[in-house]
Design a protein around this motif. Structure first.
Motif, short mmCIF file in Angstrom:
data_model
loop_
_atom_site.label_atom_id
_atom_site.label_comp_id
_atom_site.label_asym_id
_atom_site.label_seq_id
_atom_site.Cartn_x
_atom_site.Cartn_y
_atom_site.Cartn_z
N MET A 291 48.61 48.14 38.44
CA MET A 291 47.26 47.86 38.85
C MET A 291 46.36 48.86 38.13
SD MET A 291 45.48 47.94 42.66
CE MET A 291 47.01 47.59 43.40
N ALA A 292 45.34 48.38 37.47
CA ALA A 292 44.38 49.24 36.80
C ALA A 292 43.25 49.55 37.77
CB ALA A 292 43.83 48.57 35.56
N GLU A 293 42.80 50.76 37.77
CA GLU A 293 41.70 51.14 38.65
C GLU A 293 40.54 51.64 37.81
OE1 GLU A 293 43.17 53.98 41.42
OE2 GLU A 293 44.55 52.56 42.33
N ILE A 294 39.35 51.14 38.11
CA ILE A 294 38.14 51.56 37.43
C ILE A 294 37.27 52.22 38.49
CG2 ILE A 294 36.11 50.81 36.14
CD1 ILE A 294 37.80 48.33 35.35
N THR A 295 36.96 53.49 38.31
CA THR A 295 36.14 54.17 39.30
C THR A 295 35.01 54.91 38.61
OG1 THR A 295 37.51 56.17 39.23
CG2 THR A 295 38.08 54.52 40.89
N THR A 296 33.94 55.08 39.35
CA THR A 296 32.84 55.91 38.90
C THR A 296 32.40 56.74 40.09
OG1 THR A 296 31.18 54.26 39.48
CG2 THR A 296 32.01 54.20 37.23
N GLU A 297 31.80 57.87 39.82
CA GLU A 297 31.30 58.70 40.90
C GLU A 297 30.27 57.94 41.70
OE1 GLU A 297 29.58 62.91 40.69
OE2 GLU A 297 31.33 62.91 39.37
N ASP A 298 30.41 57.94 43.02
CA ASP A 298 29.51 57.22 43.92
C ASP A 298 29.42 55.74 43.56
OD1 ASP A 298 28.84 59.54 45.35
OD2 ASP A 298 27.37 60.07 43.82
N GLY A 299 30.46 55.17 43.01
CA GLY A 299 30.45 53.77 42.60
C GLY A 299 31.43 52.95 43.39
N VAL A 300 31.81 51.87 42.81
CA VAL A 300 32.73 50.92 43.44
C VAL A 300 34.04 50.93 42.67
CG1 VAL A 300 33.10 48.48 43.95
CG2 VAL A 300 30.82 49.46 44.18
N GLN A 301 35.14 50.98 43.39
CA GLN A 301 36.44 50.90 42.73
C GLN A 301 36.82 49.45 42.60
OE1 GLN A 301 39.62 53.63 43.75
NE2 GLN A 301 41.02 51.90 43.94
N ILE A 302 37.31 49.07 41.43
CA ILE A 302 37.76 47.72 41.17
C ILE A 302 39.25 47.77 40.86
CG2 ILE A 302 37.53 45.70 39.68
CD1 ILE A 302 34.64 46.60 39.15
N ASP A 303 40.03 47.04 41.65
CA ASP A 303 41.47 46.96 41.44
C ASP A 303 41.76 45.65 40.71
OD1 ASP A 303 41.72 49.30 42.91
OD2 ASP A 303 42.21 48.26 44.77
N LEU A 304 42.26 45.75 39.48
CA LEU A 304 42.61 44.58 38.68
C LEU A 304 44.12 44.39 38.79
CD1 LEU A 304 40.51 45.68 35.58
CD2 LEU A 304 39.83 44.04 37.33
N VAL A 305 44.54 43.32 39.47
CA VAL A 305 45.96 43.11 39.75
C VAL A 305 46.51 42.02 38.85
CG1 VAL A 305 47.66 42.67 41.56
CG2 VAL A 305 45.48 43.75 42.16
N SER A 306 47.53 42.36 38.10
CA SER A 306 48.12 41.40 37.15
C SER A 306 48.89 40.31 37.88
CB SER A 306 49.05 42.13 36.19
OG SER A 306 50.24 42.52 36.86
N GLY A 307 48.99 39.17 37.22
CA GLY A 307 49.79 38.07 37.75
C GLY A 307 51.25 38.46 37.85
N GLU A 308 51.70 39.28 36.91
CA GLU A 308 53.09 39.74 36.90
C GLU A 308 53.41 40.53 38.18
OE1 GLU A 308 56.76 39.61 35.37
OE2 GLU A 308 55.02 38.71 34.40
N ARG A 309 52.51 41.41 38.59
CA ARG A 309 52.75 42.19 39.81
C ARG A 309 52.76 41.27 41.03
NH1 ARG A 309 49.58 47.33 42.48
NH2 ARG A 309 51.05 47.55 44.20
N MET A 310 51.83 40.32 41.09
CA MET A 310 51.75 39.44 42.25
C MET A 310 52.98 38.55 42.37
SD MET A 310 49.03 40.26 43.88
CE MET A 310 48.42 38.93 44.90
N LYS A 311 53.58 38.15 41.24
CA LYS A 311 54.77 37.29 41.28
C LYS A 311 55.94 37.99 41.93
CE LYS A 311 53.60 34.54 37.25
NZ LYS A 311 53.84 34.31 35.83
N LYS A 312 55.96 39.32 41.89
CA LYS A 312 57.06 40.09 42.46
C LYS A 312 56.94 40.28 43.97
CE LYS A 312 57.69 42.67 38.20
NZ LYS A 312 57.60 43.98 37.55
N LEU A 313 55.79 39.90 44.54
CA LEU A 313 55.54 40.12 45.97
C LEU A 313 55.69 38.84 46.77
CD1 LEU A 313 52.27 42.27 45.67
CD2 LEU A 313 54.62 43.10 45.95
N ARG A 314 56.14 39.00 48.02
CA ARG A 314 56.15 37.86 48.95
C ARG A 314 54.72 37.64 49.43
NH1 ARG A 314 60.52 41.00 51.28
NH2 ARG A 314 59.09 41.35 52.99
N SER A 315 54.47 36.51 50.05
CA SER A 315 53.11 36.14 50.47
C SER A 315 52.45 37.20 51.34
CB SER A 315 53.11 34.80 51.22
OG SER A 315 53.40 33.75 50.32
N MET A 316 53.14 37.68 52.36
CA MET A 316 52.52 38.68 53.25
C MET A 316 52.30 40.01 52.54
SD MET A 316 51.42 37.34 55.93
CE MET A 316 50.89 38.83 56.76
N GLU A 317 53.14 40.34 51.58
CA GLU A 317 52.92 41.56 50.79
C GLU A 317 51.65 41.43 49.95
OE1 GLU A 317 57.42 43.24 50.02
OE2 GLU A 317 56.76 41.53 48.84
#
Length: 123
Positions: free
Chosen positions: A1-27
């Motif tokens: 998961m890539a994280e983009i952060t800035t001071e006093d900003g918003v963090q954006i989590d970019l989640v790859s399809g590859e990572r999601m395929k490894k997880l069960r639905s509730m995960e």
């Protein structure tokens, strides 16, 4: 998961399809809700299946509390099937969404969505 952060900003989590395929639905749902509860915007490369998206909304509704968690805002692009077959249409097979943007309902507002653009305001 890539994280983009800035001071006093918003963090954006970019989640790859590859990572999601490894997880069960509730995960997947926990990964998304934990990120959003922390105030992050979660962007899924490949999105969720319609059943997973329904379950995400269901679980979100049980976790909403006026002082702590306002819920989620979710926008997706549908997966484009060139020509779904007869049996796919008959049995209601819906392919998973492509890109999906999920964020805290009190911090993200969808301004515009069409087949080529999701425009959101993040506060």
């Amino acid at each position: 998961m890539a994280e983009i952060t800035t001071e006093d900003g918003v963090q954006i989590d970019l989640v790859s399809g590859e990572r999601m395929k490894k997880l069960r639905s509730m995960e997947k749902i926990r990964l998304i809700l934990d990120g959003v509860r922390d105030g992050n915007i979660v962007i899924l490369e490949e999105g969720l299946s319609p059943d997973e998206e329904s379950k995400l909304i269901e679980v979100t509704m049980t976790e909403i509390s006026p002082d702590e968690f306002a819920g989620i805002e979710i926008e997706s692009y549908p997966q484009q099937e060139p020509n779904p077959g007869f049996f796919s249409r008959l049995f209601g097979h819906n392919p998973p969404n492509k890109l999906t943007v999920i964020g805290p309902a009190n911090r993200i507002e969808t301004l515009h969505k069409d087949k080529n653009l999701i425009r959101a305001l993040v506060t």
